[in-house]
Design an enzyme around this catalytic site. Structure first.
Site, PDB file in Angstrom:
ATOM      1  N   LYS A  69     -12.772  10.996  31.497  1.00  0.00           N
ATOM      2  CA  LYS A  69     -12.134  11.867  30.620  1.00  0.00           C
ATOM      3  C   LYS A  69     -12.958  13.094  30.285  1.00  0.00           C
ATOM      4  CE  LYS A  69      -8.049  11.894  28.829  1.00  0.00           C
ATOM      5  NZ  LYS A  69      -6.739  10.799  29.212  1.00  0.00           N
ATOM      6  N   ASP A  82      -3.931  16.485  30.272  1.00  0.00           N
ATOM      7  CA  ASP A  82      -3.736  15.560  29.014  1.00  0.00           C
ATOM      8  C   ASP A  82      -3.269  16.535  28.021  1.00  0.00           C
ATOM      9  OD1 ASP A  82      -4.657  12.656  28.009  1.00  0.00           O
ATOM     10  OD2 ASP A  82      -5.122  14.037  26.389  1.00  0.00           O
TER      11      ASP A  82
HETATM   12  O1  2IT Z   1      -4.086   9.300  29.708  1.00  0.00           O
HETATM   13  C1  2IT Z   1      -4.064   9.808  31.033  1.00  0.00           C
HETATM   14  O2  2IT Z   1      -3.627   8.575  31.614  1.00  0.00           O
HETATM   15  C2  2IT Z   1      -3.748  10.863  31.701  1.00  0.00           C
HETATM   16  N1  2IT Z   1      -3.830  12.046  30.741  1.00  0.00           N
HETATM   17  C3  2IT Z   1      -3.440  11.205  32.828  1.00  0.00           C
HETATM   18  C4  2IT Z   1      -4.671  11.168  33.769  1.00  0.00           C
HETATM   19  C5  2IT Z   1      -4.565  11.237  35.082  1.00  0.00           C
HETATM   20  O3  2IT Z   1      -5.855  11.404  35.655  1.00  0.00           O
HETATM   21  O4  2IT Z   1      -3.578  11.684  35.678  1.00  0.00           O
END
Ligand code: 2IT
Length: 444
Positions: free
Chosen positions: A124, A164
Protein backbone atom coordinates in the site's frame (compact mmCIF):
# COMPACT_ATOMS: atom_id res chain seq x y z
CA UNK A 1 1.87 -18.38 19.52
CA UNK A 2 1.25 -16.04 22.41
CA UNK A 3 -1.05 -13.28 21.14
CA UNK A 4 -0.56 -11.06 24.19
CA UNK A 5 3.23 -11.21 24.00
CA UNK A 6 3.28 -10.55 20.27
CA UNK A 7 1.01 -7.53 20.70
CA UNK A 8 3.01 -6.18 23.65
CA UNK A 9 6.27 -6.47 21.72
CA UNK A 10 4.72 -4.86 18.64
CA UNK A 11 3.29 -1.96 20.66
CA UNK A 12 6.74 -1.31 22.13
CA UNK A 13 8.33 -1.34 18.70
CA UNK A 14 5.68 0.81 17.02
CA UNK A 15 4.07 2.96 19.71
CA UNK A 16 1.02 4.93 18.64
CA UNK A 17 0.48 3.08 15.34
CA UNK A 18 -3.08 2.35 16.41
CA UNK A 19 -4.63 1.27 13.09
CA UNK A 20 -1.74 -1.04 12.28
CA UNK A 21 -1.81 -2.60 15.75
CA UNK A 22 -5.61 -3.00 15.51
CA UNK A 23 -5.40 -4.85 12.19
CA UNK A 24 -2.61 -7.16 13.35
CA UNK A 25 -4.47 -8.01 16.56
CA UNK A 26 -7.64 -8.95 14.70
CA UNK A 27 -5.75 -11.34 12.44
CA UNK A 28 -3.56 -13.06 15.00
CA UNK A 29 -6.46 -13.58 17.41
CA UNK A 30 -8.43 -15.44 14.76
CA UNK A 31 -5.57 -17.58 13.40
CA UNK A 32 -4.13 -18.58 16.78
CA UNK A 33 -5.59 -22.12 16.78
CA UNK A 34 -4.62 -22.92 13.21
CA UNK A 35 -1.16 -21.55 13.88
CA UNK A 36 -0.62 -23.71 16.93
CA UNK A 37 -1.96 -26.82 15.20
CA UNK A 38 0.76 -26.51 12.54
CA UNK A 39 4.19 -26.51 14.23
CA UNK A 40 5.99 -25.63 10.99
CA UNK A 41 4.60 -22.08 11.30
CA UNK A 42 6.24 -21.50 14.69
CA UNK A 43 9.40 -23.30 13.54
CA UNK A 44 9.69 -20.85 10.64
CA UNK A 45 8.84 -17.74 12.66
CA UNK A 46 5.93 -17.07 10.31
CA UNK A 47 4.01 -14.65 12.49
CA UNK A 48 7.05 -12.56 13.43
CA UNK A 49 7.98 -12.33 9.75
CA UNK A 50 4.46 -11.65 8.57
CA UNK A 51 3.63 -8.72 10.84
CA UNK A 52 6.62 -6.60 9.78
CA UNK A 53 6.63 -5.18 6.24
CA UNK A 54 9.38 -6.37 3.87
CA UNK A 55 10.37 -2.72 3.41
CA UNK A 56 9.03 0.84 3.53
CA UNK A 57 9.99 3.80 1.38
CA UNK A 58 9.32 7.24 2.88
CA UNK A 59 9.99 10.35 0.88
CA UNK A 60 9.34 14.04 0.53
CA UNK A 61 7.01 15.31 -2.21
CA UNK A 62 7.62 18.98 -3.04
CA UNK A 63 5.26 20.62 -5.53
CA UNK A 64 4.15 24.08 -6.60
CA UNK A 65 0.55 25.31 -6.50
CA UNK A 66 -1.12 27.51 -9.13
CA UNK A 67 -0.09 30.66 -7.25
CA UNK A 68 3.56 29.62 -7.28
CA UNK A 69 3.67 28.64 -3.60
CA UNK A 70 5.77 25.60 -2.74
CA UNK A 71 4.23 22.78 -0.66
CA UNK A 72 5.84 19.73 0.86
CA UNK A 73 3.94 16.50 1.50
CA UNK A 74 5.07 13.10 2.68
CA UNK A 75 4.97 10.06 0.40
CA UNK A 76 5.14 6.37 1.26
CA UNK A 77 5.12 2.90 -0.20
CA UNK A 78 4.83 -0.07 2.14
CA UNK A 79 5.85 -3.36 0.50
CA UNK A 80 4.40 -5.69 3.08
CA UNK A 81 4.61 -9.26 1.85
CA UNK A 82 5.57 -10.71 -1.51
CA UNK A 83 5.30 -14.45 -0.81
CA UNK A 84 2.67 -15.23 -3.42
CA UNK A 85 3.23 -12.54 -6.05
CA UNK A 86 4.34 -8.97 -6.78
CA UNK A 87 3.32 -6.42 -4.16
CA UNK A 88 -0.14 -5.14 -5.03
CA UNK A 89 -2.31 -2.49 -3.46
CA UNK A 90 -3.64 1.00 -3.81
CA UNK A 91 -2.28 4.49 -3.30
CA UNK A 92 -4.24 6.74 -0.93
CA UNK A 93 -4.10 10.54 -1.03
CA UNK A 94 -5.78 11.98 2.05
CA UNK A 95 -4.68 14.40 4.79
CA UNK A 96 -5.14 11.64 7.40
CA UNK A 97 -2.54 9.38 5.74
CA UNK A 98 0.33 8.33 7.96
CA UNK A 99 2.52 5.26 8.31
CA UNK A 100 0.15 3.51 10.73
CA UNK A 101 -2.75 3.75 8.27
CA UNK A 102 -0.67 2.55 5.32
CA UNK A 103 0.77 -0.32 7.35
CA UNK A 104 -2.72 -1.43 8.38
CA UNK A 105 -3.90 -1.22 4.78
CA UNK A 106 -0.83 -3.07 3.49
CA UNK A 107 -1.23 -5.77 6.12
CA UNK A 108 -4.91 -6.30 5.26
CA UNK A 109 -4.02 -6.38 1.60
CA UNK A 110 -1.83 -9.49 2.09
CA UNK A 111 -4.80 -11.61 3.16
CA UNK A 112 -7.30 -9.97 0.82
CA UNK A 113 -5.07 -10.56 -2.18
CA UNK A 114 -4.45 -14.15 -1.14
CA UNK A 115 -8.22 -14.69 -0.97
CA UNK A 116 -8.72 -13.53 -4.57
CA UNK A 117 -7.11 -16.79 -5.82
CA UNK A 118 -4.72 -14.64 -7.92
CA UNK A 119 -0.93 -14.38 -7.41
CA UNK A 120 -0.56 -11.00 -5.69
CA UNK A 121 1.43 -9.97 -2.60
CA UNK A 122 0.36 -7.16 -0.29
CA UNK A 123 1.38 -3.50 -0.40
CA UNK A 124 0.00 0.00 0.00
CA UNK A 125 1.17 3.54 -0.49
CA UNK A 126 0.06 7.12 -0.41
CA UNK A 127 0.51 10.63 0.80
CA UNK A 128 -1.03 13.16 3.16
CA UNK A 129 -1.80 15.28 0.09
CA UNK A 130 -5.35 16.65 0.00
CA UNK A 131 -6.85 16.65 -3.50
CA UNK A 132 -9.91 18.58 -2.28
CA UNK A 133 -10.19 21.94 -4.01
CA UNK A 134 -6.97 21.39 -6.00
CA UNK A 135 -6.91 22.14 -9.72
CA UNK A 136 -6.08 19.48 -12.32
CA UNK A 137 -2.70 21.08 -12.91
CA UNK A 138 -1.87 21.06 -9.20
CA UNK A 139 -2.86 17.40 -8.96
CA UNK A 140 -0.75 16.63 -12.03
CA UNK A 141 2.34 18.36 -10.62
CA UNK A 142 1.87 16.58 -7.31
CA UNK A 143 1.54 13.16 -8.98
CA UNK A 144 4.64 13.79 -11.07
CA UNK A 145 6.69 14.73 -8.03
CA UNK A 146 5.35 11.69 -6.15
CA UNK A 147 6.40 9.39 -8.99
CA UNK A 148 9.89 10.90 -9.31
CA UNK A 149 10.61 9.05 -6.06
CA UNK A 150 8.30 6.06 -6.34
CA UNK A 151 9.16 4.88 -9.84
CA UNK A 152 12.35 3.09 -8.71
CA UNK A 153 10.34 0.86 -6.46
CA UNK A 154 7.50 -0.25 -8.70
CA UNK A 155 7.21 -2.37 -11.84
CA UNK A 156 4.83 -4.81 -13.47
CA UNK A 157 6.63 -7.82 -11.91
CA UNK A 158 7.68 -6.19 -8.62
CA UNK A 159 5.03 -3.83 -7.27
CA UNK A 160 1.82 -2.74 -8.97
CA UNK A 161 -0.03 0.19 -7.35
CA UNK A 162 -3.65 1.21 -8.01
CA UNK A 163 -6.15 3.71 -6.69
CA UNK A 164 -7.71 4.13 -3.25
CA UNK A 165 -9.28 7.10 -1.45
CA UNK A 166 -8.30 10.30 -3.31
CA UNK A 167 -6.75 8.41 -6.22
CA UNK A 168 -8.95 7.65 -9.22
CA UNK A 169 -8.46 7.47 -12.98
CA UNK A 170 -7.12 11.01 -13.21
CA UNK A 171 -4.33 10.54 -10.65
CA UNK A 172 -3.45 7.08 -12.01
CA UNK A 173 -3.07 8.68 -15.45
CA UNK A 174 -0.62 11.32 -14.21
CA UNK A 175 1.36 8.78 -12.18
CA UNK A 176 1.46 6.25 -15.01
CA UNK A 177 2.52 8.93 -17.51
CA UNK A 178 5.43 9.91 -15.27
CA UNK A 179 6.46 6.28 -14.75
CA UNK A 180 6.41 5.64 -18.48
CA UNK A 181 8.58 8.70 -19.13
CA UNK A 182 11.18 7.68 -16.56
CA UNK A 183 11.24 3.93 -17.13
CA UNK A 184 10.82 4.29 -20.88
CA UNK A 185 8.51 1.32 -21.03
CA UNK A 186 4.80 0.70 -21.44
CA UNK A 187 3.99 -2.11 -19.02
CA UNK A 188 1.11 -2.81 -16.68
CA UNK A 189 2.66 -1.05 -13.73
CA UNK A 190 -0.55 0.51 -12.43
CA UNK A 191 -4.06 -0.90 -12.44
CA UNK A 192 -7.16 1.21 -12.78
CA UNK A 193 -5.66 2.63 -15.96
CA UNK A 194 -7.69 4.35 -18.68
CA UNK A 195 -9.46 2.18 -21.22
CA UNK A 196 -7.28 3.22 -24.16
CA UNK A 197 -3.94 2.50 -22.45
CA UNK A 198 -4.34 -0.88 -20.78
CA UNK A 199 -7.20 -0.42 -18.30
CA UNK A 200 -9.75 -3.18 -17.78
CA UNK A 201 -13.46 -2.93 -18.28
CA UNK A 202 -15.41 -3.28 -14.98
CA UNK A 203 -12.43 -2.11 -12.85
CA UNK A 204 -14.24 1.15 -11.86
CA UNK A 205 -17.31 -0.84 -10.76
CA UNK A 206 -15.44 -3.84 -9.37
CA UNK A 207 -15.18 -3.06 -5.65
CA UNK A 208 -18.86 -2.16 -5.32
CA UNK A 209 -20.12 -4.92 -7.61
CA UNK A 210 -17.93 -7.52 -5.93
CA UNK A 211 -19.20 -6.46 -2.50
CA UNK A 212 -22.79 -6.97 -3.59
CA UNK A 213 -21.98 -10.38 -5.16
CA UNK A 214 -20.43 -11.37 -1.85
CA UNK A 215 -23.37 -10.04 0.18
CA UNK A 216 -25.73 -11.92 -2.12
CA UNK A 217 -23.96 -15.17 -1.20
CA UNK A 218 -24.14 -14.28 2.48
CA UNK A 219 -27.89 -13.71 2.21
CA UNK A 220 -28.29 -16.97 0.29
CA UNK A 221 -26.94 -18.89 3.32
CA UNK A 222 -30.18 -17.76 5.00
CA UNK A 223 -32.26 -18.52 1.93
CA UNK A 224 -32.66 -14.77 1.42
CA UNK A 225 -31.81 -12.13 -1.20
CA UNK A 226 -31.59 -8.36 -1.81
CA UNK A 227 -35.18 -8.23 -3.01
CA UNK A 228 -37.13 -5.62 -1.07
CA UNK A 229 -34.31 -4.96 1.44
CA UNK A 230 -33.42 -1.45 2.56
CA UNK A 231 -29.70 -0.77 2.17
CA UNK A 232 -27.76 1.91 4.04
CA UNK A 233 -24.54 3.00 2.39
CA UNK A 234 -21.93 5.47 3.62
CA UNK A 235 -19.62 7.42 1.34
CA UNK A 236 -20.38 8.67 -2.15
CA UNK A 237 -17.25 7.76 -4.11
CA UNK A 238 -16.59 5.16 -6.71
CA UNK A 239 -17.06 2.26 -4.33
CA UNK A 240 -20.38 3.51 -2.90
CA UNK A 241 -21.56 4.18 -6.45
CA UNK A 242 -20.81 0.63 -7.64
CA UNK A 243 -22.42 -0.90 -4.56
CA UNK A 244 -25.57 1.25 -4.96
CA UNK A 245 -25.83 0.34 -8.63
CA UNK A 246 -25.60 -3.42 -8.12
CA UNK A 247 -27.71 -3.51 -4.93
CA UNK A 248 -30.46 -1.67 -6.80
CA UNK A 249 -30.15 -4.03 -9.78
CA UNK A 250 -30.64 -6.97 -7.38
CA UNK A 251 -33.87 -5.45 -6.04
CA UNK A 252 -32.55 -3.64 -2.97
CA UNK A 253 -33.54 -0.08 -2.04
CA UNK A 254 -30.57 2.14 -1.21
CA UNK A 255 -31.70 4.80 1.26
CA UNK A 256 -28.53 6.59 2.39
CA UNK A 257 -25.19 7.95 1.21
CA UNK A 258 -22.82 10.19 3.15
CA UNK A 259 -19.88 12.57 2.99
CA UNK A 260 -17.67 14.39 5.47
CA UNK A 261 -20.50 16.97 5.77
CA UNK A 262 -23.25 14.53 6.87
CA UNK A 263 -25.62 12.00 5.34
CA UNK A 264 -28.52 11.91 2.89
CA UNK A 265 -31.67 9.94 3.72
CA UNK A 266 -33.76 9.36 0.62
CA UNK A 267 -36.84 7.36 1.56
CA UNK A 268 -37.77 6.95 -2.12
CA UNK A 269 -34.56 5.09 -2.84
CA UNK A 270 -31.34 6.19 -4.51
CA UNK A 271 -31.63 4.68 -7.98
CA UNK A 272 -31.13 5.51 -11.67
CA UNK A 273 -29.88 9.04 -12.30
CA UNK A 274 -29.58 9.61 -8.54
CA UNK A 275 -26.82 7.00 -8.39
CA UNK A 276 -24.92 8.59 -11.24
CA UNK A 277 -25.33 11.98 -9.58
CA UNK A 278 -22.85 10.67 -6.98
CA UNK A 279 -20.17 10.77 -9.67
CA UNK A 280 -21.11 14.34 -10.52
CA UNK A 281 -20.92 15.32 -6.87
CA UNK A 282 -17.51 13.68 -6.59
CA UNK A 283 -16.28 15.43 -9.72
CA UNK A 284 -16.94 18.85 -8.15
CA UNK A 285 -14.03 18.05 -5.82
CA UNK A 286 -15.78 19.72 -2.84
CA UNK A 287 -16.29 16.49 -0.83
CA UNK A 288 -19.93 17.22 0.15
CA UNK A 289 -23.26 15.39 -0.31
CA UNK A 290 -25.63 18.15 0.80
CA UNK A 291 -26.47 19.29 -2.78
CA UNK A 292 -28.21 15.90 -3.31
CA UNK A 293 -30.91 16.87 -0.80
CA UNK A 294 -31.92 19.99 -2.72
CA UNK A 295 -31.72 18.36 -6.11
CA UNK A 296 -33.83 15.30 -5.29
CA UNK A 297 -35.89 16.47 -2.31
CA UNK A 298 -34.29 14.21 0.28
CA UNK A 299 -33.30 14.75 3.92
CA UNK A 300 -29.81 15.97 4.80
CA UNK A 301 -28.49 15.32 8.31
CA UNK A 302 -25.48 17.56 8.92
CA UNK A 303 -22.47 16.14 10.75
CA UNK A 304 -24.08 12.73 11.28
CA UNK A 305 -23.46 9.19 10.12
CA UNK A 306 -26.16 7.10 8.40
CA UNK A 307 -26.11 4.23 10.92
CA UNK A 308 -28.98 5.72 12.93
CA UNK A 309 -31.35 4.99 10.04
CA UNK A 310 -33.32 1.74 10.24
CA UNK A 311 -32.19 -0.64 7.49
CA UNK A 312 -31.91 -4.35 6.64
CA UNK A 313 -28.42 -4.15 5.21
CA UNK A 314 -25.61 -1.75 6.18
CA UNK A 315 -22.60 -1.23 3.94
CA UNK A 316 -19.86 1.11 5.17
CA UNK A 317 -18.15 2.31 1.97
CA UNK A 318 -16.14 5.32 3.23
CA UNK A 319 -13.08 4.72 5.43
CA UNK A 320 -11.59 2.82 8.37
CA UNK A 321 -13.33 2.77 11.76
CA UNK A 322 -16.34 4.68 10.40
CA UNK A 323 -18.82 2.46 12.25
CA UNK A 324 -18.24 2.18 16.02
CA UNK A 325 -19.66 0.13 18.89
CA UNK A 326 -22.57 2.51 19.51
CA UNK A 327 -23.46 2.57 15.81
CA UNK A 328 -23.41 -1.24 15.83
CA UNK A 329 -25.74 -1.41 18.85
CA UNK A 330 -28.13 0.97 17.13
CA UNK A 331 -28.12 -1.11 13.93
CA UNK A 332 -28.70 -4.32 15.89
CA UNK A 333 -31.56 -2.67 17.83
CA UNK A 334 -32.99 -1.70 14.42
CA UNK A 335 -32.82 -5.34 13.36
CA UNK A 336 -30.09 -5.12 10.74
CA UNK A 337 -29.52 -8.56 9.18
CA UNK A 338 -26.30 -8.06 7.24
CA UNK A 339 -23.33 -5.73 7.62
CA UNK A 340 -20.56 -5.78 5.02
CA UNK A 341 -17.37 -3.74 5.27
CA UNK A 342 -16.86 -2.36 1.80
CA UNK A 343 -14.30 0.10 3.18
CA UNK A 344 -11.13 -1.40 4.65
CA UNK A 345 -11.62 -2.10 8.39
CA UNK A 346 -14.78 0.02 8.27
CA UNK A 347 -15.91 -1.22 11.69
CA UNK A 348 -14.15 -0.80 15.04
CA UNK A 349 -13.34 -3.96 17.05
CA UNK A 350 -16.29 -3.16 19.37
CA UNK A 351 -18.66 -2.99 16.41
CA UNK A 352 -17.39 -6.29 14.98
CA UNK A 353 -17.81 -7.92 18.38
CA UNK A 354 -21.38 -6.62 18.62
CA UNK A 355 -22.33 -7.98 15.19
CA UNK A 356 -20.72 -11.38 15.72
CA UNK A 357 -22.04 -11.60 19.29
CA UNK A 358 -25.55 -11.05 17.94
CA UNK A 359 -24.98 -13.58 15.13
CA UNK A 360 -25.58 -10.97 12.45
CA UNK A 361 -24.23 -11.81 9.00
CA UNK A 362 -20.98 -9.83 9.14
CA UNK A 363 -18.52 -9.67 6.24
CA UNK A 364 -15.03 -8.18 6.82
CA UNK A 365 -13.42 -5.86 4.27
CA UNK A 366 -10.75 -8.35 3.29
CA UNK A 367 -13.44 -10.56 1.80
CA UNK A 368 -16.24 -8.13 0.94
CA UNK A 369 -14.15 -5.54 -0.92
CA UNK A 370 -11.67 -7.96 -2.54
CA UNK A 371 -13.41 -7.58 -5.91
CA UNK A 372 -11.51 -4.35 -6.54
CA UNK A 373 -8.05 -5.80 -6.28
CA UNK A 374 -9.22 -9.05 -7.89
CA UNK A 375 -10.21 -7.09 -10.98
CA UNK A 376 -6.86 -5.31 -10.79
CA UNK A 377 -5.35 -8.80 -10.96
CA UNK A 378 -7.46 -9.44 -14.05
CA UNK A 379 -6.17 -6.17 -15.52
CA UNK A 380 -2.60 -7.39 -14.93
CA UNK A 381 -3.42 -10.66 -16.70
CA UNK A 382 -4.84 -8.82 -19.71
CA UNK A 383 -1.79 -6.53 -19.83
CA UNK A 384 0.59 -9.49 -19.67
CA UNK A 385 -1.29 -11.20 -22.51
CA UNK A 386 -1.62 -7.87 -24.36
CA UNK A 387 -5.32 -8.40 -24.93
CA UNK A 388 -8.55 -6.89 -23.63
CA UNK A 389 -11.54 -8.88 -22.42
CA UNK A 390 -15.12 -7.79 -22.97
CA UNK A 391 -17.05 -6.53 -19.93
CA UNK A 392 -19.06 -9.75 -19.59
CA UNK A 393 -15.92 -11.84 -19.35
CA UNK A 394 -14.38 -9.68 -16.62
CA UNK A 395 -17.68 -9.48 -14.72
CA UNK A 396 -18.13 -13.24 -14.85
CA UNK A 397 -14.60 -13.82 -13.53
CA UNK A 398 -15.24 -11.28 -10.77
CA UNK A 399 -18.43 -13.10 -9.86
CA UNK A 400 -16.61 -16.44 -9.72
CA UNK A 401 -13.83 -14.99 -7.56
CA UNK A 402 -16.32 -13.53 -5.06
CA UNK A 403 -18.06 -16.92 -4.85
CA UNK A 404 -14.71 -18.63 -4.25
CA UNK A 405 -13.91 -16.18 -1.45
CA UNK A 406 -17.31 -16.82 0.10
CA UNK A 407 -16.72 -20.55 -0.07
CA UNK A 408 -13.32 -20.18 1.60
CA UNK A 409 -14.92 -18.15 4.42
CA UNK A 410 -17.61 -20.78 4.93
CA UNK A 411 -15.00 -23.57 4.97
CA UNK A 412 -12.76 -21.93 7.56
CA UNK A 413 -15.28 -19.85 9.50
CA UNK A 414 -18.30 -22.05 10.25
CA UNK A 415 -18.62 -22.84 13.96
CA UNK A 416 -20.29 -25.79 15.68
CA UNK A 417 -23.66 -23.99 15.75
CA UNK A 418 -23.54 -23.42 11.97
CA UNK A 419 -22.87 -19.66 12.32
CA UNK A 420 -20.37 -18.42 9.76
CA UNK A 421 -17.71 -16.22 11.33
CA UNK A 422 -16.52 -14.53 8.14
CA UNK A 423 -13.76 -12.63 9.98
CA UNK A 424 -12.22 -15.88 11.12
CA UNK A 425 -12.87 -17.62 7.81
CA UNK A 426 -11.27 -14.88 5.71
CA UNK A 427 -8.25 -14.51 7.99
CA UNK A 428 -7.55 -18.24 8.19
CA UNK A 429 -7.99 -18.86 4.46
CA UNK A 430 -5.75 -15.92 3.50
CA UNK A 431 -3.19 -16.73 6.17
CA UNK A 432 -2.84 -20.41 5.24
CA UNK A 433 -2.06 -19.58 1.64
CA UNK A 434 0.60 -16.98 2.45
CA UNK A 435 2.10 -18.88 5.41
CA UNK A 436 2.45 -22.07 3.35
CA UNK A 437 4.27 -20.13 0.62
CA UNK A 438 6.58 -18.59 3.23
CA UNK A 439 7.39 -22.00 4.74
CA UNK A 440 8.13 -23.46 1.31
CA UNK A 441 10.36 -20.53 0.30
CA UNK A 442 12.54 -20.67 3.43
CA UNK A 443 13.51 -18.08 6.04
CA UNK A 444 14.45 -15.11 3.91
O1 2IT B 1 -8.13 -1.53 -0.88
C1 2IT B 1 -8.01 -2.03 -2.01
O2 2IT B 1 -8.09 -3.24 -2.20
C2 2IT B 1 -7.75 -1.12 -3.13
N1 2IT B 1 -7.69 0.08 -2.91
C3 2IT B 1 -7.55 -1.65 -4.51
C4 2IT B 1 -6.16 -2.15 -4.67
C5 2IT B 1 -5.80 -2.58 -6.07
O3 2IT B 1 -4.61 -2.88 -6.25
O4 2IT B 1 -6.65 -2.61 -6.95
Amino acid sequence: MNVEKIMNDLEKKHPGEVEYLQSVKEVIETIEDVYNENPQFEANGIIERLIEPDRILTFKVPWTDDQGKVHVNLGYRVQFNGAIGPYKGGIRFHPSVNLSILKFLGFEQIFKNALTTLPMGGGKGGSDFNTRGRSDREIMRFCQSFMLELWHMVGSETDVPAGDIGVSGKEIGYMYGTYKKLAQEHTGVFTGKGRTWGGSLIRPEATGFGAIYFAKEMLATKGDSFKGKTVSISGFGNVAWGAAKKATEFGGKVITISGPDGYIYDKNGISGEKIDYMLELRATNNDVVEPYAKKFGAEFHAGKKPWEVKCNIALPCATQNELNGDDAKQLVANKVMLVGEVSNMGCTPEAVETFIGNKILFGPGKAVNAGGVATSGLEMTQNAMKISWVAEEVDEKLHQIMSAIHEACVKHGTDETGYINYVKGANIAGFLKVATAMVEQGVI
